[in-house]
Design a protein around this motif. Structure first.
Motif, PDB file in Angstrom:
ATOM      1  N   ASN A 146      -7.593   1.731  -1.678  1.00  0.00           N
ATOM      2  CA  ASN A 146      -8.209   1.238  -2.912  1.00  0.00           C
ATOM      3  C   ASN A 146      -9.481   0.497  -2.504  1.00  0.00           C
ATOM      4  N   TYR A 154      -5.973  -0.772   3.111  1.00  0.00           N
ATOM      5  CA  TYR A 154      -4.889   0.001   3.724  1.00  0.00           C
ATOM      6  C   TYR A 154      -4.330   1.043   2.749  1.00  0.00           C
ATOM      7  N   THR A 155      -4.314   0.693   1.450  1.00  0.00           N
ATOM      8  CA  THR A 155      -3.813   1.616   0.429  1.00  0.00           C
ATOM      9  C   THR A 155      -4.933   2.481  -0.145  1.00  0.00           C
TER      10      THR A 155
END
Length: 214
Positions: free
Chosen positions: A32, A29-30
């Motif tokens: 990464n 979601y981020t």
């Protein structure tokens, strides 16, 4: 952070696997993605869950080791083509027979950093560069499927340059300043005279007897 704490404070395989899945989704979601892929992979080592495996394979297909671009250097005397990858390649110990040029091994190949470069191309020619599946990387992942690239090496751009420094012209005999041209029939030149008083500034600025430039 909650997923990390859950993983560190528990010892049950299923709970730790679920914590890693939660961690992987948060990392995805981020954006990464590499860490998210590794979290999915670690979860599957604990518990082989089909749903998690599907999520892992889908993320790896989109954001795992893959080809992200290619460039053609056509302005040099010996053109080359480079393919960029999303992850670094193995520095040594790998024979990159995974790369073919028009169905055969290229004349020269270099794998450095996150790209592979093929040299020995010819201006004005078209090539098919193929990267076979299972090409390895440093992140314990290989290329999932073969990648075929259609490349065109265009002619060199028109350039004109001086040869040598030619800073001081002789007073007799030949007085020309040789020019080297590439794909250019003419050049627009301007002639400037440096007066005696201006020579001092050339000496102090370390420009005397240096290569002529713009």
């Amino acid at each position: 952070q909650a997923a990390i704490n859950a993983y560190q404070l528990t010892r049950t395989k299923s709970v730790r696997a679920n914590a890693l899945v939660t961690m992987a989704r948060a990392l995805e979601y981020t954006q990464n993605y590499r860490a998210g892929i590794n979290a999915y992979k670690a979860s599957l080592k604990l518990v082989d869950n089909p749903t998690v495996k599907t999520a892992y394979e889908e993320l790896r297909f989109r954001q795992g080791f893959r080809v992200v671009g290619n460039t053609v250097n056509s302005d040099s005397a010996t053109p080359s083509a480079c393919v960029q990858f999303s992850e670094p390649l193995i520095k040594s110990g790998v024979d990159y027979t995974f790369v073919t040029l028009d169905g055969a091994a290229p004349k020269a190949l270099e794998a450095k950093g996150s790209e592979i470069c093929v040299e020995g191309l010819v201006h004005g020619e078209r090539y098919k560069l193929s990267l076979r599946a299972n090409l390895p990387s440093t992140v314990d992942e290989a290329l999932l499927a073969q990648v075929d690239l259609e490349l065109y090496v265009k002619d060199r751009g028109p350039t004109v340059r001086f040869t040598g420094d030619s800073f001081v012209l002789p007073s007799t005999a030949r007085r020309g300043i040789p020019l080297v041209s590439i794909n250019s029939d003419s050049a627009q030149l301007k002639l400037y005279r440096v007066g005696d008083r201006a020579i001092a500034s050339f000496l102090t600025s370390s420009q005397f007897l240096t290569q002529l430039d713009g």
